[in-house]
Design a protein around this motif. Sequence first.
Motif, PDB file in Angstrom:
ATOM      1  N   ILE A  18       0.844  -1.193   0.000  1.00  0.00           N
ATOM      2  CA  ILE A  18       0.000   0.000   0.000  1.00  0.00           C
ATOM      3  C   ILE A  18       0.876   1.238   0.000  1.00  0.00           C
ATOM      4  N   TYR A  19       0.733   2.021  -1.063  1.00  0.00           N
ATOM      5  CA  TYR A  19       1.357   3.341  -1.112  1.00  0.00           C
ATOM      6  C   TYR A  19       0.587   4.182  -2.114  1.00  0.00           C
ATOM      7  N   THR A  20      -0.162   5.150  -1.598  1.00  0.00           N
ATOM      8  CA  THR A  20      -0.950   6.019  -2.471  1.00  0.00           C
ATOM      9  C   THR A  20      -0.359   7.419  -2.542  1.00  0.00           C
ATOM     10  N   TYR A  23      -0.492   9.694   3.237  1.00  0.00           N
ATOM     11  CA  TYR A  23      -0.128   8.933   4.428  1.00  0.00           C
ATOM     12  C   TYR A  23      -1.365   8.470   5.200  1.00  0.00           C
ATOM     13  N   GLN A  24      -2.309   9.379   5.425  1.00  0.00           N
ATOM     14  CA  GLN A  24      -3.508   9.042   6.201  1.00  0.00           C
ATOM     15  C   GLN A  24      -4.338   7.978   5.479  1.00  0.00           C
ATOM     16  N   ALA A  25      -4.483   8.116   4.180  1.00  0.00           N
ATOM     17  CA  ALA A  25      -5.228   7.121   3.401  1.00  0.00           C
ATOM     18  C   ALA A  25      -4.520   5.763   3.437  1.00  0.00           C
ATOM     19  N   ASP A  26      -3.197   5.781   3.391  1.00  0.00           N
ATOM     20  CA  ASP A  26      -2.422   4.538   3.485  1.00  0.00           C
ATOM     21  C   ASP A  26      -2.707   3.822   4.804  1.00  0.00           C
ATOM     22  N   LEU A  27      -2.712   4.576   5.905  1.00  0.00           N
ATOM     23  CA  LEU A  27      -2.979   3.989   7.221  1.00  0.00           C
ATOM     24  C   LEU A  27      -4.375   3.372   7.267  1.00  0.00           C
ATOM     25  N   GLU A  28      -5.358   4.067   6.704  1.00  0.00           N
ATOM     26  CA  GLU A  28      -6.728   3.559   6.692  1.00  0.00           C
ATOM     27  C   GLU A  28      -6.835   2.294   5.849  1.00  0.00           C
ATOM     28  N   ARG A  56      -3.387   2.844  14.599  1.00  0.00           N
ATOM     29  CA  ARG A  56      -4.185   3.907  15.219  1.00  0.00           C
ATOM     30  C   ARG A  56      -3.313   4.927  15.938  1.00  0.00           C
ATOM     31  N   GLN A  57      -2.202   4.481  16.525  1.00  0.00           N
ATOM     32  CA  GLN A  57      -1.275   5.424  17.147  1.00  0.00           C
ATOM     33  C   GLN A  57      -0.660   6.340  16.095  1.00  0.00           C
ATOM     34  N   LYS A  58      -0.264   5.782  14.970  1.00  0.00           N
ATOM     35  CA  LYS A  58       0.302   6.573  13.888  1.00  0.00           C
ATOM     36  C   LYS A  58      -0.717   7.565  13.352  1.00  0.00           C
ATOM     37  N   SER A  59      -1.951   7.100  13.210  1.00  0.00           N
ATOM     38  CA  SER A  59      -3.016   7.937  12.679  1.00  0.00           C
ATOM     39  C   SER A  59      -3.320   9.110  13.616  1.00  0.00           C
TER      40      SER A  59
END
Length: 64
Positions: A18-20, A23-28, A56-59
């Motif tokens: 996953i790499y779009t 960053y936030q979309a990647d985490l989701e 979730r911590q990263k997000s």
Amino acid sequence: MKTLYDVMQLLKRYGTFIYTGDYQADLEMMEDEIKELYRLQFITPKEYSTALLILRQKSSSRKK
């Protein structure tokens, strides 16, 4: 599993990269993939909970 890199390696084991560029979309997307792997019983409950905690911590740290 302790870092986001470890979560990415777990996903990579199952052919998920996953790499779009968002960053936030990647985490989701990673969270969705982890949930699906758990639902299909490919990963253990411990791997599932640890991975979700890391994501979730990263997000949440990113939103501050």
